[in-house]
Scaffold this active site. Sequence first.
Site: not given
Length: 165
Positions: A23, A31, A33, A117, A119-120
């Site tokens: 982010n 995820g 990250d 693909t 959370v975003y």
Amino acid sequence: MNIEVVKGDITAIEVDAIVNAANRQLAGGGGVDGAIHRAGGPEIMAACREIGECPTGEAVITTGGKLPSPYVIHTVGPVWKDGSQREDELLASCYRQALSIAEKNYCKKVAFPNISTGVYGFPKQRAAQIALDTVRNQSGYVSEVEEVIFVCFDQENKEIYDSLL
Ligand code: AR6
């Protein structure tokens, strides 16, 4: 450039650089990250704090900490709204910028997750097409990078990439 698709966990892969779907605050999260920071340890977050922020569509590089890969390239994908907010262009930029940083750091093998693909919410098929087109288009400009591995975590993405390749 050799392009490969595998199903699995990017934190377990041994390449020169793995790419993180971060982010803008480089603050860690869920995820891929979250998985990267958990597996790589606090050294990665310390390096992110020194860098500060990263705009959407751009990329920065840090150590890989305890990961099998020496570097993590953090890029910030766009949040999907309706396709009219430059989402495609920004997603393509993530792949381009990450490859450019890999090139500057003499990375021969680079592994990408399916940026944006999760959370975003970027539509998976559309994201995969952009990822493959962008990497193929860049291959002529990055002579150091010999291999790109798309690491799909979910079966749906794996099937999409397999069908596109
Ligand atoms: N290895 C490879 N891919 C993974 C892994 C893993 N260990 N874990 C998940 N994926 P996401 P985004 C896949 O949500 O949509 C974070 O909180 C997952 O199946 O990780 O770009 C950040 O801090 C999906 O296909 O990233 C940001 O706030 C893909 O990785 C935000 O999420 C991306 O899903 C970024 O959202």
